[in-house]
Design a protein around this motif. Structure first.
Motif, PDB file in Angstrom:
ATOM      1  N   UNK A 175       0.789  -1.329   0.048  1.00 48.88           N
ATOM      2  CA  UNK A 175      -0.164   0.059   0.148  1.00 48.88           C
ATOM      3  C   UNK A 175       0.899   1.239  -0.130  1.00 48.88           C
ATOM      4  N   UNK A 176       1.888   1.195   0.796  1.00 50.83           N
ATOM      5  CA  UNK A 176       2.911   2.347   0.833  1.00 50.83           C
ATOM      6  C   UNK A 176       3.391   2.725  -0.499  1.00 50.83           C
ATOM      7  N   UNK A 177       3.879   1.653  -1.064  1.00 54.45           N
ATOM      8  CA  UNK A 177       4.568   1.760  -2.485  1.00 54.45           C
ATOM      9  C   UNK A 177       3.526   2.416  -3.421  1.00 54.45           C
ATOM     10  N   UNK A 178       2.294   1.654  -3.535  1.00 55.49           N
ATOM     11  CA  UNK A 178       1.333   2.289  -4.360  1.00 55.49           C
ATOM     12  C   UNK A 178       0.953   3.766  -4.113  1.00 55.49           C
ATOM     13  N   UNK A 179       0.907   4.007  -2.859  1.00 60.96           N
ATOM     14  CA  UNK A 179       0.676   5.707  -2.575  1.00 60.96           C
ATOM     15  C   UNK A 179       1.724   6.205  -3.126  1.00 60.96           C
ATOM     16  N   UNK A 180       2.930   5.900  -2.829  1.00 64.46           N
ATOM     17  CA  UNK A 180       4.183   6.579  -3.374  1.00 64.46           C
ATOM     18  C   UNK A 180       4.177   6.904  -4.909  1.00 64.46           C
ATOM     19  N   UNK A 181       3.814   5.777  -5.526  1.00 64.95           N
ATOM     20  CA  UNK A 181       3.439   5.899  -6.905  1.00 64.95           C
ATOM     21  C   UNK A 181       2.526   6.818  -7.487  1.00 64.95           C
ATOM     22  N   UNK A 182       1.270   6.827  -6.754  1.00 68.11           N
ATOM     23  CA  UNK A 182       0.327   7.631  -6.967  1.00 68.11           C
ATOM     24  C   UNK A 182       0.821   9.165  -7.031  1.00 68.11           C
ATOM     25  N   UNK A 183       1.157   9.399  -5.974  1.00 72.37           N
ATOM     26  CA  UNK A 183       1.642  10.785  -5.465  1.00 72.37           C
ATOM     27  C   UNK A 183       2.742  11.318  -6.285  1.00 72.37           C
ATOM     28  N   UNK A 184       3.667  10.378  -6.708  1.00 70.43           N
ATOM     29  CA  UNK A 184       4.846  10.823  -7.726  1.00 70.43           C
ATOM     30  C   UNK A 184       4.135  11.067  -9.249  1.00 70.43           C
ATOM     31  N   UNK A 185       3.203  10.366  -9.646  1.00 68.46           N
ATOM     32  CA  UNK A 185       2.678  10.324 -10.665  1.00 68.46           C
ATOM     33  C   UNK A 185       1.510  11.584 -11.197  1.00 68.46           C
ATOM     34  N   UNK A 186       0.995  11.986  -9.964  1.00 71.03           N
ATOM     35  CA  UNK A 186       0.152  13.092  -9.824  1.00 71.03           C
ATOM     36  C   UNK A 186       1.109  14.444 -10.059  1.00 71.03           C
ATOM     37  N   UNK A 187       2.277  14.455  -9.472  1.00 66.07           N
ATOM     38  CA  UNK A 187       3.088  15.675  -9.415  1.00 66.07           C
ATOM     39  C   UNK A 187       3.897  15.476 -10.713  1.00 66.07           C
TER      40      UNK A 187
END
Length: 233
Positions: A24-36
């Protein structure tokens, strides 16, 4: 600035409760970086918080992303009140070599134009007449107009001085171009002098002949702000 909206709640699952904690943490990291990464403008923290679960420690998440990017030629930084990907400064020369106009977010400013926008940042809201007193000569309308076209400055409130002249303030793009999270991050005036970005001992501008050429001094412009913009009720 880009306009952000809250994502639809129909299919998007910010919490990801079905995943184990590490995944879950890795997926959140991916989402946040993708949005940025997908945004041409700095992304506010509230927008990033909308794509992760309520239990996500967003500051720790962003710190982890920054840590992973340490060996990369770009970094994650806070500018203009949001998060943004930025190429590291040491690679700027290589980028300009192959693409001289590759970064429209960083306009080419003359030293004098940098001084004018810096003065506005520290003194805002400030009138053109007040800037002229600081520089010791009249600041050209062309310089002000160019800084406005570049979206580095904008019109501020009317001055309480007689005639209610226009004032100028910095815009959000000023923060983005100069890599500042907010105006609170402006360095002390003394530090600018020590770095050679301002003349020492006095705020009056140096080499009058240089400034004459770079600022395009206009004779007889002293009352232009008042004449062109009469007081309004």
């Amino acid at each position: 600035m880009a306009r952000f909206r809250q994502p639809s709640v129909t299919a998007f699952d910010p919490a990801l409760d079905n995943l184990p904690p590490d995944a879950r943490w890795r997926e959140w990291m991916g989402r946040v970086e993708a949005v940025i990464f997908a945004s041409p403008e700095p992304v506010p923290r509230a927008v990033l918080a909308s794509v992760v679960g309520p239990d996500c420690r967003l500051d720790d998440l962003l710190a982890d992303i920054q840590s992973e990017l340490r060996a990369r030629p770009y970094e994650l930084v806070v500018v203009a009140g949001g998060w943004h990907h930025r190429t590291r400064r040491r690679f700027a020369e290589a980028i300009r070599f192959v693409r001289p106009s590759a970064d429209p977010a960083e306009p080419a400013l003359s030293p004098a134009e940098r001084l004018v926008v810096t003065a506005i940042a520290y003194l805002q809201p400030v009138t053109r007449t007040e800037l002229s007193r600081l520089f010791g000569k009249e600041v050209s309308r062309d310089v002000i107009a160019r800084l406005k076209r570049l979206a580095l400055i904008g019109a501020g409130p009317r001055s309480p001085q007689p005639g209610a002249p226009l004032t100028y303030v910095t815009a959000d793009r000023f923060l983005a171009v100069f890599g500042l999270a907010s105006l609170r991050d402006l360095p002390d005036w003394d530090r600018l002098e020590e770095a050679g970005l301002l003349p020492a001992a006095t705020p009056a501008m140096p080499p009058a002949d240089t400034l004459d050429r770079e600022l395009g001094w206009d004779a007889g412009d002293e009352d232009e702000d008042r004449a062109d913009h009469p007081a309004q009720d």
